[in-house]
Scaffold this motif. Structure first.
Motif, PDB file in Angstrom:
ATOM      1  N   LEU A   1       0.840  -1.211   0.000  1.00 57.63           N
ATOM      2  CA  LEU A   1       0.000   0.000   0.000  1.00 57.63           C
ATOM      3  C   LEU A   1       0.872   1.256   0.000  1.00 57.63           C
ATOM      4  O   LEU A   1       0.589   2.228  -0.700  1.00 57.63           O
TER       5      LEU A   1
ATOM      6  N   ASP B   1       2.235   1.776  -3.256  1.00 55.64           N
ATOM      7  CA  ASP B   1       1.168   2.242  -4.158  1.00 55.64           C
ATOM      8  C   ASP B   1       0.926   3.746  -4.010  1.00 55.64           C
ATOM      9  O   ASP B   1       0.841   4.474  -4.996  1.00 55.64           O
TER      10      ASP B   1
ATOM     11  N   VAL C   1      -1.823  -0.985 -11.864  1.00 60.26           N
ATOM     12  CA  VAL C   1      -1.458  -1.709 -10.640  1.00 60.26           C
ATOM     13  C   VAL C   1      -2.210  -3.038 -10.470  1.00 60.26           C
ATOM     14  O   VAL C   1      -3.368  -3.161 -10.868  1.00 60.26           O
TER      15      VAL C   1
ATOM     16  N   GLY D   1      -2.694  -4.434  -7.350  1.00 57.63           N
ATOM     17  CA  GLY D   1      -3.542  -4.291  -6.159  1.00 57.63           C
ATOM     18  C   GLY D   1      -3.460  -5.525  -5.281  1.00 57.63           C
ATOM     19  O   GLY D   1      -2.945  -6.565  -5.701  1.00 57.63           O
ATOM     20  N   PRO D   2      -3.987  -5.452  -4.062  1.00 61.57           N
ATOM     21  CA  PRO D   2      -3.824  -6.545  -3.103  1.00 61.57           C
ATOM     22  C   PRO D   2      -4.969  -7.558  -3.100  1.00 61.57           C
ATOM     23  O   PRO D   2      -4.961  -8.457  -2.269  1.00 61.57           O
ATOM     24  N   PHE D   3      -5.945  -7.441  -4.001  1.00 59.82           N
ATOM     25  CA  PHE D   3      -7.168  -8.232  -3.819  1.00 59.82           C
ATOM     26  C   PHE D   3      -7.369  -9.343  -4.833  1.00 59.82           C
ATOM     27  O   PHE D   3      -8.451  -9.930  -4.901  1.00 59.82           O
TER      28      PHE D   3
ATOM     29  N   TYR E   1     -14.062  -5.906  -1.577  1.00 59.38           N
ATOM     30  CA  TYR E   1     -13.762  -7.152  -2.276  1.00 59.38           C
ATOM     31  C   TYR E   1     -14.245  -8.306  -1.400  1.00 59.38           C
ATOM     32  O   TYR E   1     -14.318  -8.180  -0.175  1.00 59.38           O
TER      33      TYR E   1
ATOM     34  N   TYR F   1     -14.121   3.156  -4.333  1.00 57.90           N
ATOM     35  CA  TYR F   1     -13.965   2.650  -2.957  1.00 57.90           C
ATOM     36  C   TYR F   1     -12.616   3.109  -2.422  1.00 57.90           C
ATOM     37  O   TYR F   1     -11.704   3.405  -3.201  1.00 57.90           O
TER      38      TYR F   1
ATOM     39  N   ILE G   1      -8.948   2.693  -0.565  1.00 62.61           N
ATOM     40  CA  ILE G   1      -7.958   1.672  -0.209  1.00 62.61           C
ATOM     41  C   ILE G   1      -7.983   1.546   1.319  1.00 62.61           C
ATOM     42  O   ILE G   1      -8.465   2.460   2.009  1.00 62.61           O
ATOM     43  N   PRO G   2      -7.496   0.424   1.883  1.00 58.85           N
ATOM     44  CA  PRO G   2      -7.488   0.318   3.345  1.00 58.85           C
ATOM     45  C   PRO G   2      -6.725   1.514   3.936  1.00 58.85           C
ATOM     46  O   PRO G   2      -5.567   1.753   3.599  1.00 58.85           O
TER      47      PRO G   2
ATOM     48  N   ARG H   1     -10.094   5.172  -4.625  1.00 59.66           N
ATOM     49  CA  ARG H   1      -9.692   4.714  -5.951  1.00 59.66           C
ATOM     50  C   ARG H   1     -10.838   4.997  -6.914  1.00 59.66           C
ATOM     51  O   ARG H   1     -12.022   4.814  -6.570  1.00 59.66           O
TER      52      ARG H   1
ATOM     53  N   HIS I   1     -13.263   0.878 -10.901  1.00 57.11           N
ATOM     54  CA  HIS I   1     -12.517   0.079 -11.881  1.00 57.11           C
ATOM     55  C   HIS I   1     -12.848  -1.397 -11.752  1.00 57.11           C
ATOM     56  O   HIS I   1     -13.349  -1.853 -10.720  1.00 57.11           O
TER      57      HIS I   1
ATOM     58  N   HIS J   1     -10.695  -5.046 -12.448  1.00 59.00           N
ATOM     59  CA  HIS J   1      -9.342  -5.576 -12.703  1.00 59.00           C
ATOM     60  C   HIS J   1      -9.364  -6.670 -13.769  1.00 59.00           C
ATOM     61  O   HIS J   1     -10.283  -7.508 -13.777  1.00 59.00           O
TER      62      HIS J   1
ATOM     63  N   HIS K   1      -6.678  -2.469 -15.558  1.00 61.32           N
ATOM     64  CA  HIS K   1      -8.073  -2.248 -15.146  1.00 61.32           C
ATOM     65  C   HIS K   1      -8.792  -1.581 -16.324  1.00 61.32           C
ATOM     66  O   HIS K   1      -8.152  -0.974 -17.186  1.00 61.32           O
TER      67      HIS K   1
ATOM     68  N   VAL L   1      -3.694   5.610  -5.948  1.00 62.86           N
ATOM     69  CA  VAL L   1      -2.491   4.844  -6.295  1.00 62.86           C
ATOM     70  C   VAL L   1      -1.975   5.193  -7.707  1.00 62.86           C
ATOM     71  O   VAL L   1      -1.148   4.483  -8.250  1.00 62.86           O
TER      72      VAL L   1
HETATM   73  C1  BEZ Z   1      -7.154  -2.116  -5.763  1.00 60.08           C
HETATM   74  O1  BEZ Z   1      -7.339  -1.764  -6.869  1.00 60.08           O
HETATM   75  O2  BEZ Z   1      -7.881  -2.959  -5.365  1.00 60.08           O
HETATM   76  C2  BEZ Z   1      -6.053  -1.530  -4.929  1.00 60.08           C
HETATM   77  C3  BEZ Z   1      -4.888  -1.159  -5.551  1.00 60.08           C
HETATM   78  C4  BEZ Z   1      -3.865  -0.626  -4.792  1.00 60.08           C
HETATM   79  C5  BEZ Z   1      -4.020  -0.481  -3.419  1.00 60.08           C
HETATM   80  C6  BEZ Z   1      -5.217  -0.850  -2.816  1.00 60.08           C
HETATM   81  C7  BEZ Z   1      -6.248  -1.372  -3.585  1.00 60.08           C
END
Ligand code: BEZ
Ligand code: FE
Length: 297
Positions: free
Chosen positions: A81, A84, A108, A110-112, A165, A198, A200-201, A219, A222, A224, A238, A252
């Protein structure tokens, strides 16, 4: 020869520290390791010297990184993160992107992403019960000369309309993700939900950093994609919803103009491309995917 003034002498002492540390890596056996270690030392020392970093600030930075470590576990990765929100993830992607202007641009990861997503047929349901407005996404996978790529493996994943997610719900659900393969003519299509913005954490140290900078954790909406095919460079990207308010401030830095797509709204009762007639309003997006050959990596 006259003695250097105090500031000149100070600068010489500072440079001597940098040179000594650089020298300690001179015998690093692996040439790439040596290059990375030396560049890290040069840039990190330059940062400390340029900003005249105080010891209290250095301690605060160590405390920040310690908090990043403490909040990181198998499901939460605060260091990614951090990378990012500092744009380091996007810069690494940009440096490594194939030098092929005809190929679809990357963004990116991303973490999900999660392994083991349900496999669906072309035209199948990637929403898998995720809450949100139905959305039909379709396009063709080709190479840079326009030749269809059959059997490309297409992973898609997205947040539901609560901005979560499936893995964030923590109840084992598998929704908003699927894997499918492009058809013989390169075509693909699936139902999902219309992406919504949404955050990011942001309940950890990276969120504190964003707050301190007056930046938004949001963000831009989008969906993915990860697309792989033999002999092709892996595409991680994305699609973004045209008109979304967060595109200029995506937390990000993931938005690229070429990835912003029209999501056309349709009223309830209008027949969709697969012949179904949703009884709620639905949206539709077209996204053609162009894969670069592996050797342009
Ligand atoms: C996402 O797209 O889900 C994401 C990308 C980078 C950091 C956090 C979430
Ligand atoms: Fe995402």
């Amino acid at each position: 020869m006259t003695a250097p003034d105090a500031s000149e002498a100070h600068a010489e002492r500072e440079q001597a520290v940098t040179d000594k540390v650089l020298g300690s890596f001179a015998d690093t056996p692996d040439a790439r390791h040596r290059e990375l270690f030396e560049a890290l030392v040069r840039h990190a020392h330059a940062f400390v010297r340029e900003t005249r970093l105080t010891e209290a600030e250095w301690e605060a930075a160590i405390g920040f990184l310690t908090r990043c470590g403490h909040i990181t576990d198998d499901r939460r990765q605060e260091f990614i993160l951090l990378s990012d929100v500092l744009g380091l993830s996007m810069q690494t992607i940009t440096v490594n992107e194939p030098d092929e202007p005809r190929a679809t641009e990357q963004t990116v990861f991303g973490p999900f992403f999660a392994e083991g997503a349900p496999e669906i047929e072309v035209g199948g349901d990637a929403a898998q019960g995720a809450a949100g407005q139905p959305c039909w996404v379709s396009g063709t996978v080709t190479d840079v000369d326009g030749t269809p790529v059959a059997g490309a493996e297409i992973d898609v994943w997205e947040a539901d309309d609560d901005g979560m997610y499936d893995v964030q719900h923590g109840d084992g659900r598998v929704t908003g993700r699927a894997r499918l393969r492009s058809a013989d003519d390169g075509r693909y299509s699936f139902w999902c939900v219309t992406p919504t913005p949404y955050p990011i954490p942001h309940d950890g140290p990276v969120g504190d950093l964003l707050t301190a900078a007056g930046r938004s954790p949001m963000r831009a909406s989008h969906l993915h994609f990860m697309v792989t095919a033999p002999g092709m460079h892996r595409l991680v990207t994305h699609i973004f919803v045209r008109g979304d308010d967060h595109q200029d401030s995506d937390a990000v830095f993931g938005v690229k103009d070429s990835l912003v797509v029209d999501f056309v709204e349709h009223p309830a009762g209008e027949t969709a491309p697969d012949g179904s007639t949703p009884d709620v309003a639905w949206s539709q997006a077209d996204f053609d995917i162009v894969l670069a050959p592996e050797e342009t990596a």
